[in-house]
Design an enzyme around this catalytic site. Structure first.
Site, PDB file in Angstrom:
ATOM      1  N   ASP A 183      10.277  -1.246  14.913  1.00 58.04           N
ATOM      2  CA  ASP A 183       8.110  -1.468  14.885  1.00 58.04           C
ATOM      3  C   ASP A 183       8.115  -2.738  15.836  1.00 58.04           C
ATOM      4  O   ASP A 183       8.646  -3.247  16.114  1.00 58.04           O
ATOM      5  CB  ASP A 183       8.081  -1.171  13.360  1.00 58.04           C
ATOM      6  CG  ASP A 183       9.362  -2.553  12.362  1.00 58.04           C
ATOM      7  OD1 ASP A 183       9.621  -3.842  13.257  1.00 58.04           O
ATOM      8  OD2 ASP A 183       8.479  -3.129  11.191  1.00 58.04           O
ATOM      9  N   ARG A 206      -2.736  10.601   6.765  1.00 58.86           N
ATOM     10  CA  ARG A 206      -1.499  11.299   6.501  1.00 58.86           C
ATOM     11  C   ARG A 206      -1.094  12.440   5.916  1.00 58.86           C
ATOM     12  O   ARG A 206       0.190  12.579   5.148  1.00 58.86           O
ATOM     13  CB  ARG A 206      -0.738  10.015   6.347  1.00 58.86           C
ATOM     14  CG  ARG A 206      -0.075   8.767   7.354  1.00 58.86           C
ATOM     15  CD  ARG A 206      -0.410   7.669   5.617  1.00 58.86           C
ATOM     16  NE  ARG A 206      -0.473   6.075   6.585  1.00 58.86           N
ATOM     17  CZ  ARG A 206      -1.794   5.849   6.174  1.00 58.86           C
ATOM     18  NH1 ARG A 206      -2.692   6.267   6.019  1.00 58.86           N
ATOM     19  NH2 ARG A 206      -1.959   4.553   7.365  1.00 58.86           N
ATOM     20  N   ARG A 256       0.824  -1.040   0.724  1.00 55.02           N
ATOM     21  CA  ARG A 256      -0.254  -0.239   0.265  1.00 55.02           C
ATOM     22  C   ARG A 256       0.707   1.245  -0.781  1.00 55.02           C
ATOM     23  O   ARG A 256       0.167   2.428  -0.533  1.00 55.02           O
ATOM     24  CB  ARG A 256      -1.074   0.260   1.436  1.00 55.02           C
ATOM     25  CG  ARG A 256      -2.440   0.879   1.036  1.00 55.02           C
ATOM     26  CD  ARG A 256      -3.107   1.052   2.211  1.00 55.02           C
ATOM     27  NE  ARG A 256      -4.117   1.698   1.801  1.00 55.02           N
ATOM     28  CZ  ARG A 256      -3.814   2.918   2.306  1.00 55.02           C
ATOM     29  NH1 ARG A 256      -2.695   3.654   2.689  1.00 55.02           N
ATOM     30  NH2 ARG A 256      -5.373   3.820   2.357  1.00 55.02           N
ATOM     31  N   HIS A 279       7.144  -5.776  14.108  1.00 56.56           N
ATOM     32  CA  HIS A 279       8.515  -6.964  13.993  1.00 56.56           C
ATOM     33  C   HIS A 279       9.962  -7.171  14.819  1.00 56.56           C
ATOM     34  O   HIS A 279       9.895  -8.009  15.277  1.00 56.56           O
ATOM     35  CB  HIS A 279       9.167  -6.774  12.801  1.00 56.56           C
ATOM     36  CG  HIS A 279       7.326  -6.882  11.867  1.00 56.56           C
ATOM     37  ND1 HIS A 279       6.906  -7.904  11.892  1.00 56.56           N
ATOM     38  CD2 HIS A 279       7.180  -6.319  10.780  1.00 56.56           C
ATOM     39  CE1 HIS A 279       6.569  -8.406  10.099  1.00 56.56           C
ATOM     40  NE2 HIS A 279       5.662  -6.623   9.845  1.00 56.56           N
ATOM     41  N   LYS A 303       9.834   6.249  15.959  1.00 51.48           N
ATOM     42  CA  LYS A 303      10.345   5.429  14.848  1.00 51.48           C
ATOM     43  C   LYS A 303      10.204   5.940  13.260  1.00 51.48           C
ATOM     44  O   LYS A 303      11.994   5.678  12.365  1.00 51.48           O
ATOM     45  CB  LYS A 303       9.215   4.577  14.536  1.00 51.48           C
ATOM     46  CG  LYS A 303       9.367   3.059  13.584  1.00 51.48           C
ATOM     47  CD  LYS A 303       8.501   3.510  12.652  1.00 51.48           C
ATOM     48  CE  LYS A 303       8.560   1.994  11.345  1.00 51.48           C
ATOM     49  NZ  LYS A 303       7.914   1.975   9.924  1.00 51.48           N
TER      50      LYS A 303
END
Length: 282
Positions: free
Chosen positions: A241, A180, A131, A243, A222
């Protein structure tokens, strides 16, 4: 086309590593890359074995002159750095990190344009890689400069801050940016009117740049670390993040030993991120 062979360099891995959103494998072994207003086609000329631990040295053909490669693309791909030396810092006892290094050993930290990186990582918030790529593509197609390749095909460069400052928030939302859009429009206006100086970031150390970025609208810790790592090349930056946080909780409950890695923990972060993203699928 010029042909080059490099160790510790695998475009397939770099394209999937989440640091750049306009490097894509258009067909098996053929890559397209847009950086600012430059376009490059790259052909993987190596016999590939997509297995963990495979030798990451590869041969590629680049659709540019030798001069352009040396002046722009070699620095962009960070080809003068010895990534093998970074890998050798990982001790045998850290089996998890050694496995991650082996699995994604062809990744390098790209030296990307600061403005483009700021915008793309504002887009990356609460988003996934496919995306993000779509949002960036729409932004470039709608507002970027036309770039014509050697075969006459049209591509689009990344729109500068002046261009995006002139676009309404609703128009930006039409590029699938959602909330955003307001961050990007405000940042573009700040750069365009001079209240935010991009050049100043290039002269800051990591800690100063990180704090300055976090004072910008919509940029948290981040995203600031991603910009520091992927645009300002502060390779000590270690973006966390979901993960990476899961890895730290599982593998490094006392904290990742950043100080053991001589200011290059960001490179190891990319190996970990790529390993987590793709190893589970094997």
């Amino acid at each position: 086309m010029i042909v080059k062979t490099f160790a510790d360099f695998d475009l397939k891995q770099i394209a999937a590593s989440g640091q750049c959103f306009r490097l894509e494998e258009a067909a098996p072994g053929r890559f397209n890359l847009l950086a600012s207003d430059r376009y490059l086609e790259i052909l993987d000329m190596s016999a590939r074995q997509d297995i963990p631990g495979a030798e990451p040295s590869r041969t590629y053909g680049f659709s540019c002159t030798e001069q352009e490669f040396e002046e722009f693309w070699s620095p962009y791909f960070d080809l003068s750095a010895d990534y093998g030396a970074v890998k050798r810092l990982v001790p045998e006892r850290d089996r998890y990190l050694r496995n991650a290094v082996s699995f994604g050993g062809g990744i390098r930290i790209l030296r990307q344009d600061l403005w483009e990186t700021m915008v793309t990582f504002l887009i990356s918030q609460q988003n996934n890689i496919p995306r993000i790529r779509r949002c960036v593509r729409l932004l470039c197609e709608n507002y970027g400069n036309t770039v014509i390749d050697l075969s006459g095909q049209t591509h689009y460069g990344f729109p500068g801050p002046d261009k995006l400052a002139s676009v309404s928030e609703d128009e930006l939302r039409n590029c699938s940016l959602g909330y955003r859009a307001k961050y990007i429009r405000k940042t573009a206006r700040d750069v365009s009117d001079g209240s935010l100086c991009l050049e100043a970031f290039r002269h800051m150390d990591y800690a100063t740049a990180r704090e300055a970025l976090m004072s910008c609208y919509g940029i948290g810790i981040k995203v600031a670390d991603c910009i520091c790592l992927f645009a300002l090349h502060h390779i000590e930056a270690f973006p966390i993040d979901t993960h990476i946080r899961q890895v730290l909780e599982r593998e490094y409950p006392k904290g990742f030993p950043v100080s053991d890695y001589n200011g290059c923990a960001g490179i190891l972060q990319q190996y970990i991120f790529y390993y987590e993203l793709f190893h589970s699928a094997i």
